[in-house]
Design an enzyme around this catalytic site. Structure first.
Site, PDB file in Angstrom:
ATOM      1  N   ALA A  45       0.828  -1.205   0.000  1.00 51.17           N
ATOM      2  CA  ALA A  45       0.000   0.000   0.000  1.00 51.17           C
ATOM      3  C   ALA A  45       0.861   1.253   0.000  1.00 51.17           C
ATOM      4  O   ALA A  45       0.648   2.179  -0.803  1.00 51.17           O
ATOM      5  CB  ALA A  45      -0.937   0.001   1.200  1.00 51.17           C
ATOM      6  N   PRO A  54      -3.764   3.821  -5.837  1.00 49.21           N
ATOM      7  CA  PRO A  54      -4.404   3.238  -4.654  1.00 49.21           C
ATOM      8  C   PRO A  54      -3.845   1.847  -4.367  1.00 49.21           C
ATOM      9  O   PRO A  54      -3.186   1.233  -5.221  1.00 49.21           O
ATOM     10  CB  PRO A  54      -5.882   3.158  -5.052  1.00 49.21           C
ATOM     11  CG  PRO A  54      -5.850   3.025  -6.547  1.00 49.21           C
ATOM     12  CD  PRO A  54      -4.664   3.841  -7.007  1.00 49.21           C
ATOM     13  N   ASP A  55      -4.112   1.362  -3.185  1.00 46.13           N
ATOM     14  CA  ASP A  55      -3.691   0.012  -2.792  1.00 46.13           C
ATOM     15  C   ASP A  55      -4.576  -1.029  -3.473  1.00 46.13           C
ATOM     16  O   ASP A  55      -5.696  -0.752  -3.867  1.00 46.13           O
ATOM     17  CB  ASP A  55      -3.819  -0.116  -1.273  1.00 46.13           C
ATOM     18  CG  ASP A  55      -3.343  -1.456  -0.744  1.00 46.13           C
ATOM     19  OD1 ASP A  55      -2.489  -2.086  -1.398  1.00 46.13           O
ATOM     20  OD2 ASP A  55      -3.835  -1.864   0.324  1.00 46.13           O
ATOM     21  N   GLY A  56      -4.034  -2.251  -3.595  1.00 45.52           N
ATOM     22  CA  GLY A  56      -4.863  -3.371  -4.036  1.00 45.52           C
ATOM     23  C   GLY A  56      -4.648  -3.820  -5.454  1.00 45.52           C
ATOM     24  O   GLY A  56      -5.518  -3.638  -6.305  1.00 45.52           O
TER      25      GLY A  56
END
Length: 269
Positions: A45, A54-56
């Site tokens: 992250a 963004p994270d993910g």
């Protein structure tokens, strides 16, 4: 000379947890080392944030390896890579990620059981086979390497603690060296996880868990405390709060920064 993987493995003692400091650039890595970190880790992250993403599932394996290499260039302690789902759905993808991580000198990596991008977990059998392949690749490396297997369903809300324990037990049997189920409902459930497995357990110090002390985690048998993106988000909170104030016409938040002399001293070669 002791290899970082061997040093890293020796730190994992149930009931005597060490802090695995997740960092996101050379500066944060050097600061954490000066302040006493015994081991560092990347954070997917926090890394994504530095890339303006963004994270993910927004990072590639090549980007994660390059980022880890950057941290390794200043590291004087073992470094773990936060390598999301191993950068692929297939067991061989996880194995290849382990091989490449070993080649650049990482002491270990963490692999989760979530299909990225998205929140769905891999089905149980595939999740276990992915860890089995990763563990086999880790054992084939010339140097010691600590494989952490993550069961992320509690944190994401896709399964409960019982399913997480079932997965962690299977991951241990498949060869994982450290087990991790981020953010169970409370400390009692974290203690139940620790009692249910025979490998070292990592706990995430974030959210409500940050209200507990090192001694609290030690008392329930945790072996390792990671920060995830929590430390990075503290810095982003400072940026956000100062920006909100600044663009509202007030600048007093800019008086709260640490002195450049202190930073310079921590970052000098």
């Amino acid at each position: 000379m002791t290899h970082p993987g061997e040093t890293f493995r020796a730190l994992h003692i149930a009931g005597d947890p060490f802090i695995l400091a997740n960092v996101w650039d050379r500066g944060s890595a050097k600061m954490m080392q000066v302040m006493g970190a015994k081991a560092l880790a990347t954070s997917s992250a926090a890394h994504a944030f530095t890339m303006g993403r963004p994270d993910g599932g927004t990072l590639t394996r090549d980007e994660a390896l390059a980022h880890a290499s950057d941290i390794l260039s200043v590291a004087t302690v073992p470094v773990q890579g936060d390598f999301e789902n191993g950068f692929g759905d297939n067991p061989e993808d996880c194995a290849e990620t382990v091989r490449l991580a070993g080649e650049i000198g990482l002491a270990g990596i963490c692999i989760e059981d979530t299909i990225l991008p998205g929140d769905s977990p891999y089905n149980f059998d595939l999740a276990v086979e992915r860890i089995r392949a990763a563990a086999s690749a880790a054992r084939a490396l010339s140097d010691d390497f600590v494989l952490t297997a993550r069961a992320d369903g509690i944190m994401i809300g896709t399964y409960d603690t019982d399913e997480a324990i079932k997965r962690l037990q299977a991951f241990a049997d498949a060869g994982a060296d450290c087990l991790y189920a981020p953010l169970p409902p409370n400390m009692d459930e974290l203690a139940r996880i620790c009692r249910s497995v025979d490998k070292p357990v990592n706990a995430l110090v974030a959210g409500d868990f940050a209200a507990n002390s090192l001694a609290d985690f030690a008392s329930i048998g945790v072996a390792r405390l990671s920060l995830g993106s929590a430390l990075a988000r503290v810095t982003h909170r400072a940026i956000y709060d100062a920006g909100q104030q600044m663009f509202g016409g007030v600048f007093s938040a800019l008086q709260n920064g640490i002195s450049s002399d202190t930073i310079d001293e921590m970052l000098k070669e």
